[in-house]
Design a protein around this motif. Sequence first.
Motif, PDB file in Angstrom:
ATOM      1  N   LEU A  42      62.225  85.388  44.169  1.00 22.94           N
ATOM      2  CA  LEU A  42      63.610  85.310  43.702  1.00 22.94           C
ATOM      3  C   LEU A  42      64.523  84.697  44.763  1.00 22.94           C
ATOM      4  O   LEU A  42      65.464  83.974  44.431  1.00 22.94           O
ATOM      5  N   SER A  43      64.246  84.960  46.025  1.00 21.53           N
ATOM      6  CA  SER A  43      65.035  84.341  47.094  1.00 21.53           C
ATOM      7  C   SER A  43      64.860  82.826  47.080  1.00 21.53           C
ATOM      8  O   SER A  43      65.838  82.078  47.241  1.00 21.53           O
ATOM      9  N   VAL A  44      63.619  82.378  46.891  1.00 16.32           N
ATOM     10  CA  VAL A  44      63.352  80.938  46.812  1.00 16.32           C
ATOM     11  C   VAL A  44      64.066  80.341  45.603  1.00 16.32           C
ATOM     12  O   VAL A  44      64.710  79.286  45.702  1.00 16.32           O
ATOM     13  N   ARG A  45      63.977  81.029  44.477  1.00 18.37           N
ATOM     14  CA  ARG A  45      64.647  80.540  43.262  1.00 18.37           C
ATOM     15  C   ARG A  45      66.157  80.492  43.452  1.00 18.37           C
ATOM     16  O   ARG A  45      66.832  79.592  42.959  1.00 18.37           O
ATOM     17  N   LYS A  46      66.690  81.483  44.189  1.00 17.53           N
ATOM     18  CA  LYS A  46      68.137  81.525  44.436  1.00 17.53           C
ATOM     19  C   LYS A  46      68.570  80.299  45.230  1.00 17.53           C
ATOM     20  O   LYS A  46      69.572  79.645  44.900  1.00 17.53           O
ATOM     21  N   VAL A  47      67.798  79.966  46.280  1.00 19.43           N
ATOM     22  CA  VAL A  47      68.126  78.797  47.094  1.00 19.43           C
ATOM     23  C   VAL A  47      68.030  77.531  46.261  1.00 19.43           C
ATOM     24  O   VAL A  47      68.906  76.656  46.312  1.00 19.43           O
ATOM     25  N   GLU A  48      66.972  77.419  45.455  1.00 18.30           N
ATOM     26  CA  GLU A  48      66.793  76.230  44.605  1.00 18.30           C
ATOM     27  C   GLU A  48      67.929  76.116  43.590  1.00 18.30           C
ATOM     28  O   GLU A  48      68.449  75.025  43.344  1.00 18.30           O
ATOM     29  N   ILE A  53      72.935  73.674  41.583  1.00 17.73           N
ATOM     30  CA  ILE A  53      74.343  73.837  41.200  1.00 17.73           C
ATOM     31  C   ILE A  53      75.217  72.920  42.040  1.00 17.73           C
ATOM     32  O   ILE A  53      76.129  72.262  41.522  1.00 17.73           O
ATOM     33  N   SER A  54      74.937  72.870  43.328  1.00 14.31           N
ATOM     34  CA  SER A  54      75.711  72.002  44.214  1.00 14.31           C
ATOM     35  C   SER A  54      75.576  70.539  43.798  1.00 14.31           C
ATOM     36  O   SER A  54      76.572  69.800  43.740  1.00 14.31           O
ATOM     37  N   GLN A  55      74.354  70.136  43.474  1.00 15.72           N
ATOM     38  CA  GLN A  55      74.125  68.756  43.027  1.00 15.72           C
ATOM     39  C   GLN A  55      74.884  68.470  41.730  1.00 15.72           C
ATOM     40  O   GLN A  55      75.536  67.429  41.591  1.00 15.72           O
ATOM     41  N   LEU A  56      74.816  69.396  40.795  1.00 16.11           N
ATOM     42  CA  LEU A  56      75.510  69.211  39.517  1.00 16.11           C
ATOM     43  C   LEU A  56      77.023  69.179  39.698  1.00 16.11           C
ATOM     44  O   LEU A  56      77.720  68.416  39.019  1.00 16.11           O
TER      45      LEU A  56
END
Length: 131
Positions: A42-48, A53-56
């Motif tokens: 979940l931590s990895v998914r959170k970072v991804e 979101i930042s890219q979008l």
Amino acid sequence: MTSLKEKIDKMENELLVFENVDALKTSSYAKEKDLNEQSKLLSVRKVETKAKISQLEQEHEALRKQLNENEAYIQLSNLERKWQHLEQNNFTMKEFAENKKAETNYALIAKAVTKQLNEYNKFLNAGLSKR
């Protein structure tokens, strides 16, 4: 009485489970290991997800900037503002016209006056006929 017996049976079954401490420890460690793995995933998914979101958001801002610089969009926005202003003026004028029409609607007053006049004439005719 039956509920008490049921509680005793339940407690005896739980005692059997709790007597096997090694099995409980093994189960607890397995669960802890599984939860730690899920936490890492979940931590990895959170970072991804944050990166996505930042890219979008950057793409959104670029598109918004491009749209705000588009001549057709600028003209359309100005026309929409002008249209809203005209709609508001139109509503105000209609309301003003309806108010003036209501102020000058003399039909009800004329009807009431005619009725009073007819009653007055009847009264006068009745007075003249008595003479």
